[in-house]
Design an enzyme around this catalytic site. Structure first.
Site, short mmCIF file in Angstrom:
data_model
loop_
_atom_site.label_atom_id
_atom_site.label_comp_id
_atom_site.label_asym_id
_atom_site.label_seq_id
_atom_site.Cartn_x
_atom_site.Cartn_y
_atom_site.Cartn_z
CB CYS A 141 11.96 2.87 -10.40
SG CYS A 141 11.79 2.13 -8.76
CG HIS A 180 3.25 -4.67 -0.21
ND1 HIS A 180 3.48 -5.08 -1.50
CD2 HIS A 180 3.15 -3.34 -0.25
CE1 HIS A 180 3.52 -4.03 -2.30
NE2 HIS A 180 3.32 -2.95 -1.57
#
Length: 686
Positions: free
Chosen positions: A18, A602
């Site tokens: 990706c 995150h």
């Protein structure tokens, strides 16, 4: 499942990738491996992530394979798969429909010789949600990715040298020859000179592989050097895009020509580059170059006839021209027209140009600040550089954006440039030097400074808002199941890391994806790693202190705050509020809900002194905006200092995303009774 001949189990290979090269690369790999195991298919999966290629397919693997599945949203080299059945789809298809892909690859077309970096083969889809990016798109993005560093380095060096060593003179904003800053300026000019051939060369490379690189680069140099075809201005980045595609497809055509066997070894290194370079160069000089020279000459004559017309109209036209091609013939015509009139005492025309010149880089930089989620991290970094370049009148800072999204960026640039030029014309702004941008006003070369800055500010805002509006329109027009799946895979379902910059870190102890024992942990896997305490997971970043059996929060924001407070108990969080703010900022770029009832919020921030990982469960689930509509019940929070973002951040994300695709692992994690049991399950992460 057996191969068509029925003699042995079907042997398949797969490649997953990706644009960010993190979560979805490994999610697709795990799903394909699990599906293959369930169907009795032998499969080896190569992952091409930001941490580098893992489980790389060997020549012997390819020879023995019955077919290859490419689940990727970026270019994958297919030259090694000649003669094999190849099914190419988007990475989302590998995640959502792995069984279907295994069935379809048996009827996929055979990949033919002559393919370059994957671009020579017509796109193949698995139907529905995972449509592969077009060859043209991948080629253009390849060129832009290699061009960006040259734009940034060249532009910033020029801007810095002008700021610290330049003076406003009647001939422009110049640096005294022989000085230190003159040498810095010259280095920057080299970067700018190379950026156009680089763009052209790597567009060609993505289409025609290595033999296309030389003709692409030389073609780009010719396109940017107007003297070769009797033009005062080169064709700029638009010409480079043209030569890049011409070179790539010309090389592909030459590859199809049948030649004697003794000539074939020298075709890619001698014959093809020489023939393609010569043909393309002469074609540009004698065919394409003449119209460019004609445009330059006639635009100049046309502008000369407009000097007596409305100043607002003239300013708008000059702004449109300045913004159109940023260094090409249209831009240079307007600039040289304004510069030439300074000597006659007419400084208002240059004032119109000077107001329009910085609008493109300033507008594109502002656009990345206003709507951060629309841009990758590298685009946002390029946007900051563009803002700096715009202050010094370096319009080329917007070229990476225009090359990547011409249909959205060029019209927005032109509208903003026209507005800035019209306002400057209406207010009779003057510029005594042939240069533009706020720097000339700061140094006293501009007459009518307040209106000059107003023109620049309004034009910049118009460009930024129009760019983002056009990008939004394009996204809405292409939205649907396929678009959403691809966007989730590429634009931030996990992390908005740089799309165009690889990170060369290796995942410690990772041997790639295997089908055997993928869902059943061994006794060894449940034991602590060497040097790792019983209460530690992931190199000690996750401990009993950072595990919560049940989280109380019922919303995403509340969950992030609760988990940040838990991490703060370790003493490794210097500023909990800053950590929360960084995590919220990351969510604004795109959801970190992965689907499958998983979320991994995150943050990369110096609010933490060293990497920390926390885990919490939610019995009811927290709405996280996951693309599959599931609420997050398994929540990991990863925090790393900025200095550790390049390797540990990616390593942790890759390990987690790979393991979380194991259904059995998720079930054991959900069923664990207490913190100790949860840690026992989490030790399986390797």
């Amino acid at each position: 499942m057996t191969n068509p001949a029925g003699e042995r189990p079907l042997k398949l290979l797969a490649v997953t990738a990706c644009p960010t090269g993190i979560a979805h690369t490994y999610m697709a790999a795990e799903k394909l491996a699990q599906a293959a195991d369930a169907l009795g298919v032998e499969m080896k999966v190569e992952t091409q992530g930001s941490i580098g290629a893992e489980n790389v397919l060997s020549d012997n693997d390819v020879i023995d394979a019955d077919g290859i599945i490419i689940a990727a949203d970026k270019d994958v080299d297919r030259s090694r798969f000649v003669g094999k059945k190849v099914l190419a789809v988007g990475v989302a298809e590998g995640i959502h429909h792995p069984e279907r892909l295994i069935e379809q690859v048996q009827n996929a077309p055979v990949h033919g010789a002559g393919g370059g970096g994957g671009g020579a083969t017509a796109p193949t889809t698995g139907g529905g949600g995972g449509k592969e990016r077009s060859v043209a798109y991948k080629a253009l993005m390849n060129g832009v990715s290699y061009m960006i560093p040259f734009v940034v380095v060249g532009g910033l060096l020029i801007a810095i040298s002008l700021a610290l060593g330049g003076d406003a003179t009647s001939k422009g904003y110049a640096i005294p020859e022989g000085t230190f800053w003159a040498h810095v300026f010259d280095i920057g000019v080299i970067g700018f000179t190379l950026m156009v051939p680089i763009l052209s060369g790597y567009i060609a490379y993505a289409i025609g592989d290595r033999p296309a690189l030389v003709p692409g680069m030389i073609g780009g140099w010719i396109a940017n050097t107007g003297e070769l075809y009797d033009s005062k201005a080169g064709a700029g980045f638009i010409g480079a895009i043209v030569t890049g595609f011409l070179a790539g497809y010309l090389v592909l055509w030459i590859k199809k020509v049948k030649v004697p066997n003794f000539v074939r070894p020298i075709m890619p290194i001698i014959v093809i580059p020489i023939v393609a370079t010569t043909a393309l160069g002469l074609f540009f000089i004698y065919v394409i170059g003449k119209p460019i020279s004609w445009v330059f000459t006639h635009l100049t004559d046309w502008l000369s006839g407009m000097t007596g017309t409305s100043a607002i109209l003239l300013g708008a036209i000059l702004g449109l021209m300045i913004a159109f091609d940023m260094g090409g013939p249209v831009n240079k015509t307007a600039f040289l027209f304004g510069a030439g009139l300074i000597a006659t005492g007419n400084q208002t025309v240059m004032g119109m140009c000077a107001a329009a010149i910085p609008v493109m880089p300033l507008g594109q930089g502002l656009a990345t600040l206003l709507r951060r989620r629309l841009y990758s991290e590298q685009e946002r970094e390029t946007g900051m550089a563009a803002l700096f370049m715009g202050m010094f009148g370096i319009s080329e800072g917007a070229i990476p954006f225009a090359a990547a999204r011409p249909a959205q960026v060029i019209p927005a640039n032109m509208l903003g440039g026209a507005v800035a030029g019209a306002i400057a014309g209406m207010a009779s702004v003057q510029d005594a030097v042939p240069h533009g941008g706020p720097i000339v006003a700061v140094l006293g070369a501009v007459g009518g400074v307040p209106m000059f800055f107003l023109a620049v500010a309004v034009g910049t805002l118009v460009t930024a808002l129009t760019t983002n509006a056009l990008i939004d329109i394009k996204e809405r027009a292409g939205r649907g199941t396929a678009a959403l799946a691809t966007a989730g895979a590429g634009a931030g379902a996990l992390v908005a890391e740089p799309v165009l910059v690889g990170v060369g870190a290796e995942v410690a102890g990772s041997g790639g994806v295997r089908t055997e024992s993928s869902s059943t942990p061994t006794q060894a896997a449940a034991q602590p790693a060497e040097g790792e305490d019983e209460g530690e997971v992931l190199s000690g970043y996750l401990t009993a202190q950072t595990v919560k059996v049940r989280i109380d929060a019922d919303s995403k924001d509340a969950a992030i705050r609760e988990m940040a407070a838990m991490l703060a108990t370790t003493g490794k969080v210097a500023d909990p509020d800053a950590l929360v703010a960084a995590a919220f900022a990351r969510e604004e770029q795109g959801t970190t809900g992965l689907g499958e009832e998983i979320a991994i919020p995150h943050a990369k921030t110096d609010a933490v002194t060293e990497p920390i990982v926390g885990f919490a469960r939610s019995a009811e689930g927290v709405e996280w905006g996951s693309l599959d509509g599931t609420k997050a019940k398994l929540i990991f929070m990863i925090t790393v200092p900025e200095a550790a973002a390049g390797d540990e951040h990616l390593r942790i994300l890759a390990l987690l995303s790979r393991k979380l695709m194991d259904t059995g692992f998720r079930e054991r994690l959900s069923a664990a009774a207490d913190e100790a049991a949860i840690l026992e399950v989490l030790r399986e992460i390797r």
